[in-house]
Design a protein around this motif. Sequence first.
Motif, mmCIF file in Angstrom:
data_model
loop_
_atom_site.group_PDB
_atom_site.id
_atom_site.type_symbol
_atom_site.label_atom_id
_atom_site.label_comp_id
_atom_site.label_asym_id
_atom_site.label_seq_id
_atom_site.Cartn_x
_atom_site.Cartn_y
_atom_site.Cartn_z
ATOM 1 N N GLU A 85 10.083 2.848 20.123
ATOM 2 C CA GLU A 85 9.837 3.897 21.109
ATOM 3 C C GLU A 85 8.745 3.402 22.044
ATOM 4 O OE1 GLU A 85 11.403 6.746 21.378
ATOM 5 O OE2 GLU A 85 12.079 7.430 19.404
ATOM 6 N N THR A 86 8.727 3.918 23.284
ATOM 7 C CA THR A 86 7.676 3.494 24.213
ATOM 8 C C THR A 86 6.295 3.896 23.713
ATOM 9 O OG1 THR A 86 7.994 5.527 25.489
ATOM 10 C CG2 THR A 86 9.197 3.562 26.220
ATOM 11 N N ASN A 87 6.237 4.919 22.867
ATOM 12 C CA ASN A 87 4.986 5.316 22.224
ATOM 13 C C ASN A 87 5.162 5.269 20.703
ATOM 14 O OD1 ASN A 87 6.731 7.491 22.080
ATOM 15 N ND2 ASN A 87 5.122 9.029 22.283
ATOM 16 N N GLY A 88 5.816 4.216 20.244
ATOM 17 C CA GLY A 88 6.091 4.065 18.818
ATOM 18 C C GLY A 88 4.835 3.771 18.018
ATOM 19 N N ARG A 89 4.983 3.801 16.718
ATOM 20 C CA ARG A 89 3.874 3.528 15.816
ATOM 21 C C ARG A 89 4.228 2.359 14.892
ATOM 22 N NH1 ARG A 89 2.231 6.813 19.212
ATOM 23 N NH2 ARG A 89 0.713 8.473 18.776
ATOM 24 N N PHE A 90 3.194 1.882 14.192
ATOM 25 C CA PHE A 90 3.385 0.846 13.182
ATOM 26 C C PHE A 90 3.084 1.484 11.829
ATOM 27 C CE2 PHE A 90 2.107 -2.974 10.723
ATOM 28 C CZ PHE A 90 3.280 -3.698 10.882
ATOM 29 N N TYR A 91 4.034 1.370 10.904
ATOM 30 C CA TYR A 91 3.948 2.066 9.633
ATOM 31 C C TYR A 91 3.919 1.094 8.453
ATOM 32 C CZ TYR A 91 6.005 5.876 12.494
ATOM 33 O OH TYR A 91 6.276 6.812 13.462
ATOM 34 N N ARG A 92 3.546 1.631 7.303
ATOM 35 C CA ARG A 92 3.809 0.933 6.052
ATOM 36 C C ARG A 92 4.286 1.959 5.019
ATOM 37 N NH1 ARG A 92 -1.903 -0.902 3.049
ATOM 38 N NH2 ARG A 92 -2.539 1.201 2.411
ATOM 39 N N PHE A 93 5.197 1.513 4.175
ATOM 40 C CA PHE A 93 5.700 2.347 3.094
ATOM 41 C C PHE A 93 5.143 1.805 1.787
ATOM 42 C CE2 PHE A 93 9.006 3.251 -0.151
ATOM 43 C CZ PHE A 93 8.895 4.639 -0.150
ATOM 44 N N VAL A 94 4.497 2.684 1.020
ATOM 45 C CA VAL A 94 3.895 2.315 -0.255
ATOM 46 C C VAL A 94 4.783 2.876 -1.367
ATOM 47 C CG1 VAL A 94 1.800 2.373 -1.654
ATOM 48 C CG2 VAL A 94 1.632 2.524 0.849
ATOM 49 N N PRO A 95 5.617 2.043 -1.988
ATOM 50 C CA PRO A 95 6.512 2.557 -3.032
ATOM 51 C C PRO A 95 5.720 3.065 -4.237
ATOM 52 C CG PRO A 95 7.180 0.361 -2.288
ATOM 53 C CD PRO A 95 5.807 0.603 -1.752
ATOM 54 N N ALA A 96 6.274 4.063 -4.908
ATOM 55 C CA ALA A 96 5.650 4.566 -6.129
ATOM 56 C C ALA A 96 5.625 3.479 -7.191
ATOM 57 C CB ALA A 96 6.398 5.798 -6.629
ATOM 58 N N ALA A 97 6.632 2.601 -7.184
ATOM 59 C CA ALA A 97 6.681 1.448 -8.090
ATOM 60 C C ALA A 97 7.270 0.280 -7.314
ATOM 61 C CB ALA A 97 7.516 1.764 -9.325
ATOM 62 N N TRP A 98 6.579 -0.842 -7.322
ATOM 63 C CA TRP A 98 7.046 -2.019 -6.585
ATOM 64 C C TRP A 98 8.351 -2.522 -7.196
ATOM 65 C CZ3 TRP A 98 6.668 -3.670 -2.036
ATOM 66 C CH2 TRP A 98 6.837 -5.004 -1.674
ATOM 67 N N GLY A 99 9.323 -2.760 -6.341
ATOM 68 C CA GLY A 99 10.633 -3.189 -6.801
ATOM 69 C C GLY A 99 11.682 -2.115 -6.672
ATOM 70 N N THR A 100 11.246 -0.902 -6.364
ATOM 71 C CA THR A 100 12.180 0.184 -6.070
ATOM 72 C C THR A 100 11.634 0.986 -4.902
ATOM 73 O OG1 THR A 100 13.290 2.155 -6.908
ATOM 74 C CG2 THR A 100 11.097 1.698 -7.773
ATOM 75 N N LEU A 101 12.545 1.442 -4.042
ATOM 76 C CA LEU A 101 12.140 2.155 -2.823
ATOM 77 C C LEU A 101 12.609 3.604 -2.832
ATOM 78 C CD1 LEU A 101 13.018 -0.696 -0.279
ATOM 79 C CD2 LEU A 101 10.793 -0.192 -1.320
ATOM 80 N N SER A 102 12.884 4.133 -4.007
ATOM 81 C CA SER A 102 13.417 5.488 -4.110
ATOM 82 C C SER A 102 12.374 6.558 -3.814
ATOM 83 C CB SER A 102 14.012 5.709 -5.502
ATOM 84 O OG SER A 102 13.035 5.470 -6.502
ATOM 85 N N SER A 103 11.106 6.233 -4.013
ATOM 86 C CA SER A 103 10.047 7.200 -3.724
ATOM 87 C C SER A 103 8.776 6.457 -3.346
ATOM 88 C CB SER A 103 9.786 8.109 -4.929
ATOM 89 O OG SER A 103 9.331 7.348 -6.042
ATOM 90 N N GLY A 104 7.884 7.157 -2.675
ATOM 91 C CA GLY A 104 6.640 6.536 -2.257
ATOM 92 C C GLY A 104 6.023 7.294 -1.103
ATOM 93 N N THR A 105 5.060 6.650 -0.421
ATOM 94 C CA THR A 105 4.290 7.303 0.640
ATOM 95 C C THR A 105 4.428 6.528 1.940
ATOM 96 O OG1 THR A 105 2.666 8.074 -0.985
ATOM 97 C CG2 THR A 105 1.998 8.094 1.331
ATOM 98 N N LEU A 106 4.809 7.228 3.015
ATOM 99 C CA LEU A 106 4.854 6.625 4.343
ATOM 100 C C LEU A 106 3.498 6.799 5.001
ATOM 101 C CD1 LEU A 106 6.673 5.268 6.529
ATOM 102 C CD2 LEU A 106 7.029 7.579 7.443
#
Length: 385
Positions: free
Chosen positions: A192-213
Amino acid sequence: MERRSLLRAAVIGGASAALGGTLWRGAAHAAPAQPGPGPYGAPGSPDANGIRLPSGFTSRVIARSGQRVGSTSYTWHNAPDGGACYADGTGWIYVSNSEINPSGGASAVKFSSAGAITGAYRVLSGTRQNCAGGRTPWNTWLSCEEVDRGYVYETDPWGVNAAVRRDAMGRFKHEAAAADPVRKVIYLTEDETNGRFYRFVPAAWGTLSSGTLQVMVAGSATSGSFTWADVPDPDGSPTATRSQVSGSKSFNGGEGCHYADNTVWFTTKGDNRVWQLNLLNNTYELAYDDSLVSGTAPLTGVDNITGASSGDLFVAEDGGTMEICVITPDDIVAPFLRVDGQSGSEITGPAFSPDGTRLYFSSQRGTSGSSSGGITYEVKGPFRS
């Protein structure tokens, strides 16, 4: 600290910028890069495929949109975009997105140890405008939808396991992803012209089913320190994720993303920049900015990015002069290759084979300028390690 780095620091923000460059991480990538002779020499005359390459390098066409891949029965997708390579026994696999809406998805090509095409198949279907993405340390491909409130899909490069939509990674106009195995997070760009840079912190490394954006929080300068803040509602409705956190830093058209050695690089096409985050001390700076180049900028239309084991960054152009440029650890930016006769296209999906001797990429619209004219290439040669 090199004199050039001191001069650039003065240009981009005075005292705060002077804390950047080589003081942040030794001699590597004392940003921002300036034009100079590349490590492979200048691209030569166009070869039979219309690609200008340095001496010692050769190209071949791997696939064309709407046509069968090699001797397989699989028809290659339209508008090939982001891609990545995976080791497969003694061979390897190249995965490529399709930036079509609707349909989209992703496909894969398998290679033998000698580089022969041994298979091709679909790994993701029924999604929208899959632009870039990223590979994970557990050998899956994150395919990102570049649409409003788009999703990230985790796919199997071998095409055995069904793709899984990863809702916890947020809904926004996703572009690229890069995994950081040290901090155990996934970085994400937003186109986006005013986009952001994010990181996703998985609840458990090796799976992306849950976590914090989380979203990057920093000032308006081109260098400084940053922190991370949780995004309250990753679903992005009714308030877009980029508008939820006060003080989150705006970036003009987030594109490619690459992680290596406690550093993450990402590109912004709206201002032709490559950004660099030093993750050891949570500081950021410019690795490249075409407006800060002395003379003619060799890299414009900044888009997809990947890295080699040498520490070189390879940045593809969306438009520009249809080049892939190299940015070396000693701050030199130079053309590596150029695609002739395809000015209505863009270069996408650069990725190295596991042994680092072959570079894959696509011309998304080929010579026709249409999504149905995409061409995927391989370049082989003496890449430095």
